[in-house]
Write a protein that holds these residues in place. Structure first.
Motif, short mmCIF file in Angstrom:
data_model
loop_
_atom_site.label_atom_id
_atom_site.label_comp_id
_atom_site.label_asym_id
_atom_site.label_seq_id
_atom_site.Cartn_x
_atom_site.Cartn_y
_atom_site.Cartn_z
N HIS A 1 0.87 -1.19 0.00
CA HIS A 1 0.00 0.00 0.00
C HIS A 1 0.90 1.24 0.00
CE1 HIS A 1 -2.00 -3.10 2.62
NE2 HIS A 1 -3.01 -2.86 1.78
N LEU A 2 0.66 2.15 -0.91
CA LEU A 2 1.41 3.39 -0.96
C LEU A 2 0.45 4.57 -0.93
CD1 LEU A 2 4.00 5.09 -1.43
CD2 LEU A 2 3.59 4.83 -3.89
N GLU A 3 0.64 5.45 0.06
CA GLU A 3 -0.13 6.68 0.13
C GLU A 3 0.72 7.85 -0.34
OE1 GLU A 3 -3.14 5.59 3.86
OE2 GLU A 3 -1.84 7.36 3.98
N ILE A 4 0.10 8.79 -1.05
CA ILE A 4 0.78 9.99 -1.50
C ILE A 4 0.15 11.19 -0.79
CG2 ILE A 4 1.45 11.39 -3.48
CD1 ILE A 4 2.57 8.57 -3.64
N HIS A 5 0.94 11.84 0.09
CA HIS A 5 0.49 13.03 0.81
C HIS A 5 1.43 14.18 0.44
CE1 HIS A 5 -2.18 11.05 4.00
NE2 HIS A 5 -1.68 10.04 3.32
N THR A 6 1.34 14.64 -0.80
CA THR A 6 2.21 15.71 -1.27
C THR A 6 1.38 16.73 -2.05
OG1 THR A 6 2.67 14.68 -3.41
CG2 THR A 6 4.11 14.06 -1.58
N ALA A 7 2.00 17.85 -2.36
CA ALA A 7 1.40 18.76 -3.31
C ALA A 7 1.32 18.04 -4.66
CB ALA A 7 2.27 20.02 -3.44
N GLU A 8 0.26 18.35 -5.42
CA GLU A 8 0.06 17.70 -6.73
C GLU A 8 0.11 16.17 -6.58
OE1 GLU A 8 -0.90 19.57 -9.08
OE2 GLU A 8 -0.32 21.50 -8.16
N ALA A 9 -0.65 15.66 -5.62
CA ALA A 9 -0.56 14.23 -5.28
C ALA A 9 -0.90 13.33 -6.45
CB ALA A 9 -1.47 13.93 -4.10
N ALA A 10 -1.89 13.68 -7.24
CA ALA A 10 -2.28 12.84 -8.38
C ALA A 10 -1.16 12.75 -9.40
CB ALA A 10 -3.55 13.39 -9.03
N GLU A 11 -0.47 13.87 -9.63
CA GLU A 11 0.65 13.88 -10.58
C GLU A 11 1.80 13.01 -10.07
OE1 GLU A 11 3.97 17.07 -12.17
OE2 GLU A 11 1.93 17.80 -11.80
N VAL A 12 2.07 13.12 -8.78
CA VAL A 12 3.14 12.28 -8.18
C VAL A 12 2.75 10.81 -8.26
CG1 VAL A 12 4.33 11.71 -6.03
CG2 VAL A 12 3.97 14.11 -6.67
N ALA A 13 1.50 10.50 -7.95
CA ALA A 13 1.05 9.11 -7.98
C ALA A 13 1.18 8.52 -9.37
CB ALA A 13 -0.40 9.02 -7.51
N ALA A 14 0.93 9.33 -10.39
CA ALA A 14 1.00 8.84 -11.77
C ALA A 14 2.41 8.46 -12.17
CB ALA A 14 0.46 9.90 -12.72
N ARG A 15 3.41 8.93 -11.45
CA ARG A 15 4.81 8.62 -11.78
C ARG A 15 5.32 7.39 -11.05
NH1 ARG A 15 8.17 13.72 -10.49
NH2 ARG A 15 9.79 12.39 -11.42
N VAL A 16 4.55 6.88 -10.11
CA VAL A 16 4.95 5.67 -9.37
C VAL A 16 4.73 4.45 -10.25
CG1 VAL A 16 4.41 4.21 -7.39
CG2 VAL A 16 4.51 6.70 -7.12
N THR A 17 5.70 3.56 -10.30
CA THR A 17 5.58 2.35 -11.12
C THR A 17 5.51 1.07 -10.31
OG1 THR A 17 8.00 2.22 -11.36
CG2 THR A 17 6.78 3.42 -13.06
N ASN A 18 5.94 1.10 -9.06
CA ASN A 18 5.97 -0.13 -8.26
C ASN A 18 5.17 0.04 -6.97
OD1 ASN A 18 7.73 -1.22 -10.15
ND2 ASN A 18 9.56 -0.73 -8.97
N ALA A 19 3.96 -0.47 -6.96
CA ALA A 19 3.13 -0.47 -5.76
C ALA A 19 1.96 -1.41 -5.99
CB ALA A 19 2.62 0.93 -5.44
N GLY A 20 1.48 -2.02 -4.92
CA GLY A 20 0.30 -2.87 -5.04
C GLY A 20 -0.94 -2.05 -5.30
N VAL B 1 -2.15 2.38 -4.95
CA VAL B 1 -1.73 3.74 -4.63
C VAL B 1 -2.96 4.54 -4.17
CG1 VAL B 1 -0.60 5.83 -5.47
CG2 VAL B 1 0.09 3.59 -6.38
N PHE B 2 -2.81 5.22 -3.05
CA PHE B 2 -3.89 5.99 -2.46
C PHE B 2 -3.50 7.47 -2.51
CE2 PHE B 2 -3.94 1.73 -0.94
CZ PHE B 2 -5.28 1.38 -0.86
N VAL B 3 -4.32 8.26 -3.18
CA VAL B 3 -3.94 9.61 -3.57
C VAL B 3 -4.60 10.65 -2.67
CG1 VAL B 3 -3.87 11.27 -5.47
CG2 VAL B 3 -3.73 8.82 -5.96
N GLY B 4 -3.77 11.43 -1.99
CA GLY B 4 -4.27 12.56 -1.23
C GLY B 4 -4.74 12.24 0.16
N PRO B 5 -5.14 13.25 0.91
CA PRO B 5 -5.46 13.08 2.34
C PRO B 5 -6.76 12.35 2.62
CG PRO B 5 -5.90 15.34 1.64
CD PRO B 5 -5.20 14.67 0.50
N HIS B 6 -7.61 12.17 1.61
CA HIS B 6 -8.91 11.56 1.86
C HIS B 6 -9.03 10.16 1.25
CE1 HIS B 6 -10.05 15.34 3.55
NE2 HIS B 6 -9.79 15.97 2.42
N ALA B 7 -7.89 9.53 0.99
CA ALA B 7 -7.89 8.16 0.45
C ALA B 7 -6.95 7.29 1.28
CB ALA B 7 -7.47 8.16 -1.02
N PRO B 8 -7.30 7.03 2.55
CA PRO B 8 -6.44 6.20 3.39
C PRO B 8 -6.49 4.73 2.97
CG PRO B 8 -8.48 6.68 4.54
CD PRO B 8 -8.50 7.49 3.27
#
Length: 445
Positions: free
Chosen positions: A343-362, A364-371
């Motif tokens: 499980h990988l959570e992205i809690h950054t600015a432009e979280a969706a853009e960062v998540a789209a660059r991840v290639t290895n994860a079971g 991906v949960f994007v932003g503060p409201h997707a735990p």
């Protein structure tokens, strides 16, 4: 009075330049010795293969402290579990089923026909596995949600025969937990086996002539579902005889966060996975040292209030958990790709853009409201996911897990003639003249 010791150790990579291999080796990771576990469970698996239900009952008595009266759960017990289910839990299970089914229904692939040349086609057929065995754990936590995550994609794929195994509970007279049985009833699963651990995996793989009720159990073609290291080891031992989804290890969460992340959310999500198991991995990857301090303060407060505080603290202090400090989000992406979290959570600015660059994860949960806990129950995604870095080459459980691709080749004489030269030339180059002759003879007789 001195401040309490931090729960998470810190690995500082900000001034380090590591090769891919060095980075992978440096990151916190659970030590999971499946080989040692396989040696331990091999006698159990072999005994079940040789003696069937009697060996399963012996193992259940030894490991679960109960010798079930029925290995095959009676239909009446499944129906009773649903009738007695708390209405609120039933509603929640039905909502989860609907959401997972909505996502899975979009994964069913149509057959794909390609005309290679006029008169020559190759069709990719997608055919469901005939019979599957689904394993649902019943140890520290009872997981009816895992019934949903296993059964729904199998049903959407078109699997016709489903058998589900879950450990017998001593306090339930040898039946699996009633919430698990109720989830089976909601999904129409009627073949349920009261067996857990390596003995359950062996029984699914080998079948048995008689489960003690005068009826046998046919072996399955594939086994899926999470479990402890002994379940993973048993799956390794039967792989080849049957298909498996993966060798699941302890649960993992990685969180990539910057200074904008909410420390209370980050801490709560690290805790949510740590409460599974002392070997659960909770990893924070961040370029913000001030966030680390804030998260530690939240952890101290939130862990103390948690019902499983001791277990959570043990997991957070374990070598598999910790903080990884990075120079920036760019290096953070490199780290989480190397880690390959379940499980990988992205809690950054432009979280969706960062998540789209991840290639290895079971997942991906994007932003503060997707735990991650949303994905565990009600996002519609599947929570049976690759662990231990296997997200580098494998994905989570889904409809495709239960489908096999079969190529159907249909060429007429003219189409074969167009391929004759290439095929016979390659057959000669490989030193396999009979291969070429099988084509040539069709134009000589």
């Amino acid at each position: 009075m001195p401040d309490p010791a931090p729960l998470l150790s810190v690995l500082d990579l900000r001034e380090r330049s590591l090769s891919a291999a060095e980075l992978s080796a440096a990151l916190p990771r659970a030590e999971l010795d499946v080989e040692a576990a396989a040696a331990a469970v091999r006698p159990v698996v072999e005994d079940v293969a040789a003696r069937g239900a009697a060996a399963v009952l012996d193992a259940s008595e030894r490991f679960d402290g109960i010798r079930p009266e029925h290995l095959r759960v009676p239909a009446a017990a499944i129906e009773q579990a649903l009738a007695e289910l708390d209405p609120a839990i039933r509603t929640a299970l039905e909502e989860s089923i609907a959401r997972v089914r909505a996502v899975d229904s979009a994964q069913r692939r149509p057959d794909e026909r390609v005309e290679v040349v006029p008169g020559g086609t190759v069709t990719q057929r997608w055919v469901p596995v005939r019979r599957v065995g689904l394993y649902v754990p019943g140890g520290r936590a009872v997981l009816p949600s895992s019934v949903i995550m296993n059964v729904v994609p199998a049903q959407v794929a078109g699997v016709r025969q489903i058998v589900l195994a879950s450990p017998p509970q001593k306090e339930r007279g040898g039946l699996p937990d009633p919430t698990i049985l109720a989830a089976c009833a909601l999904l129409g699963v009627t073949e349920v086996i009261a067996a857990g651990g390596a003995q359950a995996i062996a029984l699914l793989a080998h079948g048995a002539e008689d489960l003690g009720d005068g009826r046998g159990l046919d072996a399955v073609d594939m086994i899926t579902g999470p479990g402890n290291v002994y379940v993973a080891a048993a799956k390794r031992l039967v792989r080849g005889r049957v298909g498996i989804d993966a060798e699941a290890g302890p649960t993992e969460i990685a969180i990539l966060a910057d200074a904008e992340a909410h420390p209370a959310y980050v801490a709560a999500d690290l805790i949510s996975q740590a409460e599974h198991d002392p070997m659960a991995a909770s990893v924070l990857v961040t370029d913000a040292p001030e966030l680390v301090d804030a998260v530690e303060a939240e952890l101290a407060e939130q862990v103390a209030q948690a019902p499983r505080a001791d277990l959570i603290a043990e997991a957070l202090r374990g070598e598999q958990s910790g903080v990884v400090l990075v120079r920036d989000v760019e290096q953070g992406i490199e780290v989480v790709d190397s880690y390959g979290a379940e499980h990988l959570e992205i809690h950054t600015a432009e979280a969706a853009e960062v998540a789209a660059r991840v290639t290895n994860a079971g997942a991906v949960f994007v932003g503060p409201h997707a735990p991650v806990s949303l994905g565990d129950y009600a996002a519609g995604s599947n929570h049976v996911l690759p662990t231990g870095g296997s997200a580098r080459f494998g994905g989570g459980l889904g409809v495709q897990t239960f489908l096999r691709g079969i190529h159907v080749v249909d060429y007429d004489e003219a189409a074969l003639k167009s391929a004759r030269h290439a095929a016979t030339t390659l057959a000669a180059a490989e030193g396999l003249p009979a291969h070429g002759r099988a084509i040539d003879i069709r134009f000589e007789r």
